[in-house]
Enzyme design. Structure first.
Site, PDB file in Angstrom:
ATOM      1  N   ASP A 187      76.936 -17.770  37.446  1.00  0.00           N
ATOM      2  CA  ASP A 187      77.216 -17.991  38.660  1.00  0.00           C
ATOM      3  C   ASP A 187      76.317 -17.163  39.856  1.00  0.00           C
ATOM      4  OD1 ASP A 187      78.568 -15.922  38.269  1.00  0.00           O
ATOM      5  OD2 ASP A 187      80.523 -16.563  38.878  1.00  0.00           O
ATOM      6  N   SER A 188      75.583 -16.290  38.934  1.00  0.00           N
ATOM      7  CA  SER A 188      74.566 -15.450  39.833  1.00  0.00           C
ATOM      8  C   SER A 188      73.692 -16.411  40.709  1.00  0.00           C
ATOM      9  CB  SER A 188      73.711 -14.443  39.061  1.00  0.00           C
ATOM     10  OG  SER A 188      73.311 -15.198  37.861  1.00  0.00           O
ATOM     11  N   ASP A 195      78.931 -20.561  32.974  1.00  0.00           N
ATOM     12  CA  ASP A 195      79.819 -19.500  33.722  1.00  0.00           C
ATOM     13  C   ASP A 195      80.858 -20.580  34.336  1.00  0.00           C
ATOM     14  OD1 ASP A 195      80.193 -17.101  33.899  1.00  0.00           O
ATOM     15  OD2 ASP A 195      78.551 -16.834  35.342  1.00  0.00           O
ATOM     16  N   LYS A 255      82.021 -19.192  29.918  1.00  0.00           N
ATOM     17  CA  LYS A 255      82.260 -17.638  30.162  1.00  0.00           C
ATOM     18  C   LYS A 255      83.246 -17.558  31.304  1.00  0.00           C
ATOM     19  CE  LYS A 255      79.314 -14.819  32.181  1.00  0.00           C
ATOM     20  NZ  LYS A 255      80.279 -14.218  33.329  1.00  0.00           N
ATOM     21  N   GLU A 274      85.629 -14.540  33.548  1.00  0.00           N
ATOM     22  CA  GLU A 274      85.556 -13.133  34.110  1.00  0.00           C
ATOM     23  C   GLU A 274      87.297 -12.754  34.173  1.00  0.00           C
ATOM     24  OE1 GLU A 274      81.683 -12.963  36.994  1.00  0.00           O
ATOM     25  OE2 GLU A 274      83.921 -12.158  37.792  1.00  0.00           O
ATOM     26  N   GLU A 323      79.876  -5.225  31.951  1.00  0.00           N
ATOM     27  CA  GLU A 323      78.865  -4.997  33.044  1.00  0.00           C
ATOM     28  C   GLU A 323      79.284  -3.708  33.600  1.00  0.00           C
ATOM     29  OE1 GLU A 323      77.318  -7.422  37.143  1.00  0.00           O
ATOM     30  OE2 GLU A 323      78.374  -8.414  35.548  1.00  0.00           O
TER      31      GLU A 323
END
Length: 300
Positions: free
Chosen positions: A75-76, A118, A147, A149, A216
């Site tokens: 999602d960056s 993501d 993925k 978070e 991270e």
């Protein structure tokens, strides 16, 4: 008219397709496709795992050709492709679209890379059922794994997805989707209490079935300890030192395409490289031989 005894014309020589697109009949790679058992085997044998982000077909195919084992449609992309100031505004439809683009590129180039998509902010927070619907959307777009978070609160969701056949990569430490709650892009796990929380959450996620864990901006010593403790969940570091099972960088960062201040944990692999593929190959070599990252330079 062509004489009756004239030789048959030679088959047309395949030419490059226009606009830099990938030929549909590219030569299959001699490498075997990546799989979860293979990734676990690499971890058990101490072979470093390489990962890069990619957001379109061409960069994904080039990364695979360079030997990158895992491609993350992160999602960056909200920040490096859409110009957003954080990843919070990225939508599921955007992630689904880019995952499909990357998957198409990998298929057409007979790639072997493992593809991770993501789940963006707000797409797995409401319920496990919501997470399942949205994870299925990314898997149908071509992802091999999703993925998400978050700490221990995501463990039940991870278990729910894994039980339904969806491989999950967890993400601890700095979680960019919650950057506002964290007070900015800060190193996580620096105090004894914070480190203990990260250790507990990492084990909870492994026990829930997470097959991979991104760490991270976590202190190098803590990341190394977690990597040793998590026997069947390889850790992938970004700003987490060289003691993790593998490394990931954002594509634009490692190619030097950052107009602002370069994050401490990034190396510009385009320096001295003859091409983008050459830069990616240099990244793979550096991760594999342990020369990147350097704890004194790229970690805390």
């Amino acid at each position: 008219m062509t004489p009756a005894n004239a030789p048959a014309p030679s088959p047309a020589t395949p030419s490059a397709t226009p606009y830099g697109t990938l030929p549909p009949a590219a030569t299959p790679s001699a490498r075997k496709p990546l799989s979860l058992p293979r990734l676990r085997e690499m971890h058990a044998q101490g072979e470093k795992i390489t990962m890069l982000t990619a957001y379109d077909a061409t960069f994904a195919a080039v990364a695979d050709a360079a030997g990158v084992e895992c491609i993350l449609v992160g999602d960056s992309l909200g920040m490096v492709c859409q110009g957003l100031t954080s990843t919070v505004g990225v939508t599921l439809e955007t992630m689904r679209h880019h995952t499909e683009c990357v998957a198409n590129g990998l298929r057409r180039s007979h790639a072997t890379a493992w593809l991770i998509g993501d789940l963006p902010f707000g797409t797995y927070h409401e319920s496990k059922e919501q997470a399942l619907r949205n994870a299925v959307a990314l898997m149908q777009a071509g992802a091999h794994m999703v993925k998400l978070e978050g700490g221990g609160w995501t463990a039940d969701t991870v278990r729910f997805l894994v039980e339904r056949g969806i491989p999950v990569c967890a993400h601890l430490g700095l979680t960019p989707q919650t950057v506002h709650a964290l007070g900015g892009y800060r190193v996580q796990g620096k105090t004894e209490e914070a480190a203990a929380t990260l250790k507990r959450e990492a084990h909870e996620l492994q026990d829930a079935g997470a097959a991979m864990l991104v760490l991270e901006m976590v202190p190098a010593a803590l990341s190394a300890a977690l990597t040793q403790a998590l026997t069947h969940c390889p850790t992938i570091g970004i700003g987490a030192g060289n003691g993790t099972a593998g490394q990931v960088l954002v594509l634009h960062d490692m190619l030097g395409m950052n107009l602002g201040k370069m994050p401490k944990f990034v190396r510009n692999f385009m320096d001295g490289a003859p091409s983008v593929r050459g830069a990616m190959e240099a990244y793979v070599r550096a991760v594999k031989d342990g020369s990147f990252p350097v704890n004194a330079t790229h970690a805390w």
